[in-house]
Enzyme design. Structure first.
Site, PDB file in Angstrom:
ATOM      1  N   HIS A  10       9.240 -17.879 -80.851  1.00  0.00           N
ATOM      2  CA  HIS A  10       9.176 -17.217 -79.538  1.00  0.00           C
ATOM      3  C   HIS A  10       9.578 -15.708 -79.789  1.00  0.00           C
ATOM      4  CE1 HIS A  10       7.819 -21.148 -78.232  1.00  0.00           C
ATOM      5  NE2 HIS A  10       8.687 -21.782 -78.874  1.00  0.00           N
ATOM      6  N   GLU A  24      14.797 -20.732 -75.227  1.00  0.00           N
ATOM      7  CA  GLU A  24      14.683 -21.073 -76.607  1.00  0.00           C
ATOM      8  C   GLU A  24      14.690 -20.021 -77.571  1.00  0.00           C
ATOM      9  OE1 GLU A  24      11.562 -23.535 -79.694  1.00  0.00           O
ATOM     10  OE2 GLU A  24      11.092 -23.414 -77.317  1.00  0.00           O
ATOM     11  N   HIS A  79      13.414 -23.348 -84.009  1.00  0.00           N
ATOM     12  CA  HIS A  79      13.030 -23.612 -82.692  1.00  0.00           C
ATOM     13  C   HIS A  79      13.993 -24.737 -81.904  1.00  0.00           C
ATOM     14  CE1 HIS A  79       8.872 -22.185 -82.718  1.00  0.00           C
ATOM     15  NE2 HIS A  79       8.918 -22.338 -84.037  1.00  0.00           N
ATOM     16  N   GLU A 142      13.216 -28.435 -84.877  1.00  0.00           N
ATOM     17  CA  GLU A 142      13.666 -28.350 -83.774  1.00  0.00           C
ATOM     18  C   GLU A 142      15.172 -28.674 -83.387  1.00  0.00           C
ATOM     19  OE1 GLU A 142      11.606 -27.409 -81.371  1.00  0.00           O
ATOM     20  OE2 GLU A 142       9.588 -27.819 -81.943  1.00  0.00           O
TER      21      GLU A 142
END
Length: 235
Positions: A10, A24, A79, A142
């Site tokens: 992102h 995030e 992430h 993640e």
């Protein structure tokens, strides 16, 4: 020189998952910068390249295109998660991943879990752009859930971010077989004070026979009192 591509997910106009005061994109950038610093600081012959080092937006195709053009040896995309109930950590490879990607995922996942602990959601495969379009072994991690209060509280702690970074560094280093810059310190073997050193054998024997020393504990430190006794005997 081995090249490691770290992709901070992102960024810029794309915050990623947002909850509990966390974005995030911010966590992904902190972890990515930390991985670069620690890997290059700790290991020989490794260069860490970043998709982004600031809060900017990048298209997915640009991220993988740059990594491929750089000839990176591995790619790890960082992430945080959301919508996962109890939270925890999980990792992803491509659905038709190479054996090297599978090995990278196994090594990285185990290293991160050994440091982070908590809920292990497993090693998974999914048709994700970052692991599909990368030409090198690639894994997406993640790292906890921003919308799970317990995980979010952890992500707000510098010590937890450091732990996540260390887990990634250990996993990448293990997979690539990197050599640490830190030389192993060999423990010093205590000296046996009852054994005279080779270079002092003759003098020690001569002085002991003359009565200046008692012939015992040749390797022991000498006190001021013993020096006084020695000087008295000599005088």
């Amino acid at each position: 020189m081995l090249k490691v591509w770290i992709d901070a997910g992102h960024g810029g106009k794309d915050p990623g998952a947002v909850a509990n005061g966390i974005q995030e994109k911010d966590i992904a950038l902190k972890v990515s910068l930390g991985i670069k610093e620690r890997l290059e600081e700790t290991y020989e012959d490794v260069q860490v390249l970043l998709s982004r080092s600031t809060d900017v937006f990048l298209e997915l195709r640009d991220r993988t295109a740059k990594a491929n053009a750089a000839g990176a040896d591995v790619l790890v995309s960082i992430h945080c998660n959301a919508g996962g109930g109890k939270g925890g950590f999980e990792s992803f490879r491509y659905t038709s991943a190479s054996q090297n990607s599978i090995k990278l995922q196994e090594t990285l996942h185990k290293a991160i879990m050994s440091k982070l602990g908590g809920i292990d959601r497993g090693q998974k495969s999914k048709n994700l752009h970052m692991v599909r379009e990368s030409r090198m072994p690639a894994v997406l991690t993640e790292n906890l859930f921003v919308d799970v209060v317990a995980d979010a509280d952890c992500l707000k702690q510098a010590s937890v971010i450091k732990t996540i970074i260390e887990g990634h560094v250990l996993g990448i280093a293990a997979y690539l077989g990197l050599t640490s810059k830190l030389m192993e310190v060999q423990p010093v073997k205590p000296r046996d004070i009852n054994i005279v050193s080779k270079w002092a054998e003759t003098a020690w024997r001569d002085m002991s026979e003359r009565g200046y020393f008692d012939g015992q504990r040749p390797g022991s430190p000498i006190t001021r009192e013993e020096v006084a006794v020695l000087l008295s005997r000599i005088l």
